[in-house]
Design an enzyme around this catalytic site. Structure first.
Site, PDB file in Angstrom:
ATOM      1  N   ASP A   1      44.693  40.562  35.968  1.00  0.00           N
ATOM      2  CA  ASP A   1      43.673  40.252  36.988  1.00  0.00           C
ATOM      3  C   ASP A   1      43.595  41.362  38.042  1.00  0.00           C
ATOM      4  OD1 ASP A   1      41.715  38.624  38.141  1.00  0.00           O
ATOM      5  OD2 ASP A   1      42.937  36.811  37.995  1.00  0.00           O
TER       6      ASP A   1
ATOM      7  N   ASP B   1      33.917  35.030  37.947  1.00  0.00           N
ATOM      8  CA  ASP B   1      34.398  33.798  37.301  1.00  0.00           C
ATOM      9  C   ASP B   1      33.265  32.860  36.889  1.00  0.00           C
ATOM     10  OD1 ASP B   1      36.796  34.819  38.104  1.00  0.00           O
ATOM     11  OD2 ASP B   1      37.455  33.026  39.171  1.00  0.00           O
TER      12      ASP B   1
END
Ligand SMILES: *[C@@H]1O[C@H](CO)[C@@H](O)[C@H](O)[C@H]1NC(C)=O
Ligand SMILES: *[C@@H]1O[C@H](CO)[C@@H](O)[C@H](O)[C@H]1NC(C)=O
Ligand SMILES: *[C@@H]1O[C@H](CO)[C@@H](O)[C@H](O)[C@H]1NC(C)=O
Ligand SMILES: *[C@@H]1O[C@H](CO)[C@@H](O)[C@H](O)[C@H]1NC(C)=O
Ligand SMILES: *[C@@H]1O[C@H](CO)[C@@H](O)[C@H](O)[C@H]1NC(C)=O
Ligand SMILES: *[C@@H]1O[C@H](CO)[C@@H](O)[C@H](O)[C@H]1NC(C)=O
Ligand SMILES: *[C@@H]1O[C@H](CO)[C@@H](O)[C@H](O)[C@H]1NC(C)=O
Ligand SMILES: *[C@@H]1O[C@H](CO)[C@@H](O)[C@H](O)[C@H]1NC(C)=O
Ligand SMILES: *[C@@H]1O[C@H](CO)[C@@H](O)[C@H](O)[C@H]1NC(C)=O
Ligand SMILES: *[C@@H]1O[C@H](CO)[C@@H](O)[C@H](O)[C@H]1NC(C)=O
Ligand SMILES: *[C@@H]1O[C@H](CO)[C@@H](O)[C@H](O)[C@H]1NC(C)=O
Length: 666
Positions: A160, A227
Site C-alpha cells: 500500500d 478504493d
C-alpha cells in the site's frame, strides 16, 4: 486502501515541475499470475481489524463452499495485523491478541488447506490504518521485511501507499505526491526477488500517477483506481478510470480494480452481477471482500452463486488474457457496450444498464464488430440461442447487465445466407440488415454460386424501396445501396441464384479537425506539445456550458437527410482521487448538435495514459474516440451546421466538458 481524507484538488491545478521518468527496463520476473489472481481479502468487510479466527474461518469457507476449486486461491490479511513498533531486532511482528498462535502459524493453516498465504504492508513509514493506532510500515526496511515475509512462507504481498511522501512530511494519503511513486514499489520488488522465493506482488498506489504505464515492470497487479467504496456509484467511477488501462493487461500483469463488494449486502443482485461481470471481463484480480463465514454471518446464496459462476470466472481466466474495452456508449439512453476477445475465436460482450429502472434494450452486434453468431450464451439468464443475427434483445434490470458469450461469429457487414436469410419462391431475403449511418453510399457485394446472369435486387428501408437489376458474374456483384442507421433495412435478391452471402461495407468518412471549428463563449483553441492531441496537434479546451465550437459543412449532392454516425475524438484526464469518496466519476460530457436539433451527449471516460503529476498536460494530450448517432442532417443544397459543446454542463457534476480534438462523419 487509503484513509478517507478529503483533499479537494482542482482539476488541472497545482501542476508540479516535471521530473525525469524512471528507467523501467525489465519486468517483474517471478513467473506468477499468468492468469488474474483470485482469492479473499479481509479489508472490505473487516476493515483494519482482522484476526486469526476471522481469516481462518473465511479460508476454510473458500474450501467448504467450493470457491477454492474454482480458483479463489490467495487468502490475504489486509491492514491491522501488526503492532505500532518493530521488535527489538527491527523486524515486523504481529498483534498477539488478534493472532494468538502467531501470524506464521496462521500461514501454515492456510497452506494446510491448499491455499496461498497473502500478507500486507506499505511503502511508507506507517501502514494505512483508517485512524486506528499507528503501525510501522516497510519504507526503509524493505530487505528485512521481505525476508521476514518469505521466512513465514508468504506467497503474495499487497503493498500500500500511506505515509510515503517524505518531502511532504509523510502524510497519511497524499493525492498530489511530490515525486514519482514507482521507486518505492521497485525497492520492495527487488527485495522480494533477492529472497529467492516467488511472491506474487500487488502494487497499490491507488492509480495516482497512471501506474499502467510503469507498474507492469514492477508488480503482477497494480491498482488503477482509488478504493472501491460501499456505494453503487463506485462502479461507474472505476470503470471510467479503467478505460485507458485496458490495453495494459496480459499474462503476469493485470490492472486491479480493487477487491469485490459482492456479498457485502450493499448492492442488489443485478448490481452485483454488473460488478462481477465487469471485474471479470476487465481481467482484474477477483478478490472476494465479504464475510464468507464467521461466527456472526455467512455469505448469502445469491451472492455466492454470482461469485461461483463458472462461465464468468472463465472469462476472467481465459488464456488469451486480453481485457475487454468500451465499444460503444449511449449516454442519453444510459447504456454501455463492452466487449473483448476470448480463446477459441469467441467474444464476450456486456450491455450495461446504468439506469435505475428496467429497460428493454438490445445488444447490437455491429457495436462489437460482429454481424451474427451461431452460438450465444446469455450468462445471467442461463439460456442459450442459435443463429443470432444483428441484434440480441433483452430486458435488463435496474443497474443490471446483459452478459453474452458469442461463438461461431461473422464480422460486421457479413451476412451468410444459411444463417441470416429466408429463402422463398421469389428468391432470398435478408431481413435484419443494419446500418451505422443514413447514407446512399454503402457498398453491397453479393456472392453467388450460380452461373452468370441478372438478378433483381430490392433494398428496402423504412423510407424507401429501390429495385435494380444486377449482373452476377465471376460469382459476385458489387453495387452501391442506400441504408438507414439501425436495423430498418431488408435486402431481397430475386430469382433462383444460389446466394451464399452478402457483404455490406459502410460509406467513406471525412475527418474534421477542431482547428477548423470556430469557438464562441467559454471555449478556446489550445496548441498541444508536438506529438500530442493526435491527429490534429491541437484541441478545443475549457468547454463550459456557455461555450461551443461550430463548423458548417457543405452537403454532398447525394446526401440522405437524417442521422449520421459521428466518431468524436476527445480528451479527458480529469482523474478522480480525493473526489472518489464522493461523486467523482472520471467522466466529462461533450455534446454535438446539428442544424439546431437536440444535442446528443457523450459522457467521455478517461483517455489520458500518463500522469498529470509529473508530466503536465501530457495526459491531457492523449485522445480517444467513441461514436454516437446524431440526427438533424438535411438534404438538398446547403450546409449542415455542426455545434460541439457542453449543453447542460452546469447541470452535471463537472462544469467543463471533455476537450475536443476532432470528429469523423460517416
Ligand atoms: C462456518 O463456520 C462454522 C463455525 O463457526 C462451521 O461450523 C461451519 O462448518 C462453517 N461453514 C462453512 C461453509 O465453512
Ligand atoms: C492488538 O489488537 C487489539 C484488537 O484490535 C487492540 O485492542 C490492541 O491494542 C492491539 N495491540 C497492540 C499491541 O497494538
Ligand atoms: C527478531 O525478533 C523476533 C521476536 O521478537 C523473532 O521472532 C525473530 O526471529 C527475530 N528475527 C531475527 C532476524 O533475529
Ligand atoms: C476475532 O474477531 C471476532 C469478532 O469479529 C471475535 O469473535 C473473535 O473472538 C476474534 N478472534 C480473535 C483471535 O481475536
Ligand atoms: C501517528 O502518526 C501521526 C501521523 O504521522 C502522528 O501525527 C502521530 O503523532 C502518531 N501517533 C503516535 C502515537 O505515534
Ligand atoms: C479494444 O479491444 C479491441 C479488441 O481487443 C482492439 O482491437 C481495440 O484496439 C481496443 N481499443 C482500445 C481503445 O484499446
Ligand atoms: C434505485 O431505486 C431503488 C428503488 O426505487 C432505490 O431503493 C435505490 O436507492 C435506487 N438506487 C440508487 C443508487 O439511486
Ligand atoms: C444453468 O442451467 C442448467 C440446466 O439447463 C443447469 O444445469 C446449470 O446448473 C445452470 N447454471 C447456473 C449457473 O445456474
Ligand atoms: C430480426 O431481428 C428481430 C429482433 O430485432 C428478431 O426478432 C427477428 O427474429 C430477426 N429476424 C431474423 C430472420 O433473424
Ligand atoms: C460561462 O460558464 C462558466 C462556467 O460554468 C462560468 O464561470 C461563466 O461565468 C459563464 N460565463 C458567462 C458569460 O455566462
Ligand atoms: C453529464 O451530464 C449528465 C446529464 O446532464 C449529468 O447527469 C452528469 O452529471 C454529467 N457528468 C459530469 C461529469 O458532469
Amino acid at each position: 486502501m487509503a484513509a478517507t481524507i478529503i483533499l479537494q484538488i482542482a482539476a488541472g491545478a497545482a501542476l508540479v515541475q516535471a521530473r525525469p521518468s524512471q528507467t523501467l527496463d525489465r519486468r517483474v520476473n517471478n513467473g506468477l499470475a499468468l492468469r488474474p489472481p483470485m482469492g479473499w481479502d479481509s479489508y472490505n468487510h473487516y476493515a483494519c481489524i482482522p484476526n486469526s479466527s476471522i481469516v481462518e474461518s473465511n479460508a476454510q469457507a473458500l474450501v467448504d463452499l467450493g470457491l477454492a476449486d474454482l480458483g479463489y486461491h490467495y487468502v490475504i490479511t489486509d491492514c491491522g495485523w501488526t503492532v505500532p513498533d518493530r521488535t527489538a531486532n527491527g523486524t515486523l511482528t504481529w498483534n498477539e491478541t488478534s493472532f494468538p498462535d502467531g501470524f506464521p502459524a496462521m500461514g501454515e493453516y492456510i497452506h494446510s488447506l491448499g491455499l496461498g498465504f497473502g500478507a500486507y504492508s506499505d511503502a511508507g513509514i506507517q501502514m494505512c490504518m483508517n485512524g486506528l493506532p499507528n503501525q510501522t510500515g516497510s519504507l526503509y526496511h524493505e530487505d528485512m521485511d521481505a525476508l521476514t515475509f518469505t521466512s513465514w512462507g508468504v506467497d503474495l504481498l499487497k503493498y500500500d501507499n500511506c505515509y510515503s511522501d517524505k518531502d511532504a512530511g509523510y502524510p497519511d494519503a497524499d493525492y498530489n505526491p511530490s515525486s514519482p511513486l514507482a521507486f518505492r514499489f521497485e525497492t520492495m520488488r527487488d527485495a522480494l526477488e533477492k529472497t529467492g522465493r516467488d511472491v506474487l506482488y500487488q502494487v497499490c498506489e491507488w492509480g495516482l500517477d497512471f501506474p499502467s504505464a510503469w507498474a507492469p515492470a514492477v508488480g503482477n497487479t497494480w491498482r488503477i483506481t482509488n478504493d472501491i467504496i460501499p456505494a453503487w456509484r463506485t462502479i461507474w467511477r472505476q470503470i471510467n478510470q479503467f478505460v485507458p488501462s485496458a490495453s495494459y493487461a496480459g499474462p503476469g500483469q493485470w490492472p486491479d480494480l480493487d477487491m469485490l463488494e459482492v456479498g457485502n449486502d450493499i448492492f442488489t443482485e443485478a448490481e452485483e452481477q454488473t460488478h462481477f461481470t465487469f471485474w471479470a471481463m476487465a481481467k482484474s484480480p477477483l478478490v472476494i471482500g465479504c464475510a464468507l463465514n464467521d461466527t456472526m454471518t455467512h455469505v448469502n446464496p445469491s451472492s455466492l452463486a454470482i461469485l461461483k459462476n463458472a462461465d464468468v470466472i472463465a472469462y476472467n481466466q481465459d488464456e488469451l488474457g486480453v481485457a475487454a474495452n468500451l465499444s460503444r456508449r449511449y449516454s442519453d439512453a444510459g447504456l454501455d457496450v463492452w466487449s473483448g476477445p476470448l480463446s477459441g475465436g469467441r467474444t464476450v460482450a456486456a450491455l450495461v444498464n446504468w439506469n435505475n429502472n428496467t429497460v428493454d434494450a438490445a445488444l447490437t452486434l455491429p457495436d462489437i464488430g460482429l454481424q451474427s453468431a451461431g452460438r450465444v450464451k446469455n450468462i445471467w439468464s442461463n439460456t442459450s440461442a442459435a443463429d443470432v443475427v444483428t441484434s440480441y434483445p433483452a430486458q435488463i434490470a435496474p443497474h443490471g447487465t446483459l452478459l453474452l458469450e458469442l461463438g461461431d461469429t461473422t464480422p460486421s457487414g457479413v451476412y451468410k445466407a444459411d444463417r441470416c436469410a429466408r429463402m422463398h419462391d421469389l428468391g432470398v431475403t435478408f431481413p435484419n440488415v443494419s446500418g451505422i449511418t443514413d447514407s446512399a453510399a454503402y457498398t453491397l457485394t453479393i456472392y453467388a454460386q450460380s452461373r452468370p446472369g441478372y438478378c433483381e435486387l430490392e433494398v428496402s428501408t423504412s423510407a424507401s424501396s429501390i429495385k435494380t437489376k444486377v449482373l452476377l458474374q465471376g460469382g459476385s456483384a458489387t453495387v452501391h445501396i442506400s441504408l438507414l442507421a439501425g436495423i430498418k433495412n431488408t435486402i431481397t435478391i430475386g430469382g433462383s441464384h444460389e446466394i451464399s452471402s452478402v457483404h455490406v461495407s459502410p460509406p467513406h468518412d471525412t475527418f474534421y479537425p477542431s482547428i477548423a471549428f470556430t469557438t464562441s463563449g467559454i471555449a478556446s483553441h489550445y496548441n498541444c506539445t508536438p506529438g500530442l492531441c493526435a491527429p490534429v496537434g491541437s484541441k478545443i479546451t475549457n468547454l463550459a456550458q456557455n461555450g461551443s465550437a461550430s463548423l458548417s459543412i457543405p452537403r454532398a449532392s447525394h446526401a440522405v437527410p437524417g442521422s449520421r454516425y459521428v466518431e468524436i475524438t476527445y480528451i479527458n484526464n480529469d482523474v478522480a482521487t480525493a473526489t472518489s469518496w464522493g461523486y467523482g466519476t472520471n467522466t466529462r460530457n461533450i455534446t454535438i448538435a446539428v442544424n439546431g436539433a437536440a444535442p446528443v451527449r457523450l459522457e467521455a471516460p478517461l483517455s489520458g495514459r500518463s500522469s498529470e503529476l509529473f508530466s503536465p498536460m501530457k495526459g491531457w494530450g492523449d485522445p480517444a474516440t467513441l461514436g454516437v448517432l446524431v440526427s438533424g442532417f438535411g438534404d438538398g443544397k446547403g450546409e449542415d451546421a455542426i455545434v460541439v459543446g457542453n449543453a447542460n454542463g452546469d447541470a452535471g457534476y463537472q462544469a467543463y466538458g471533455a476537450d475536443f480534438v476532432g470528429l469523423r462523419i460517416f
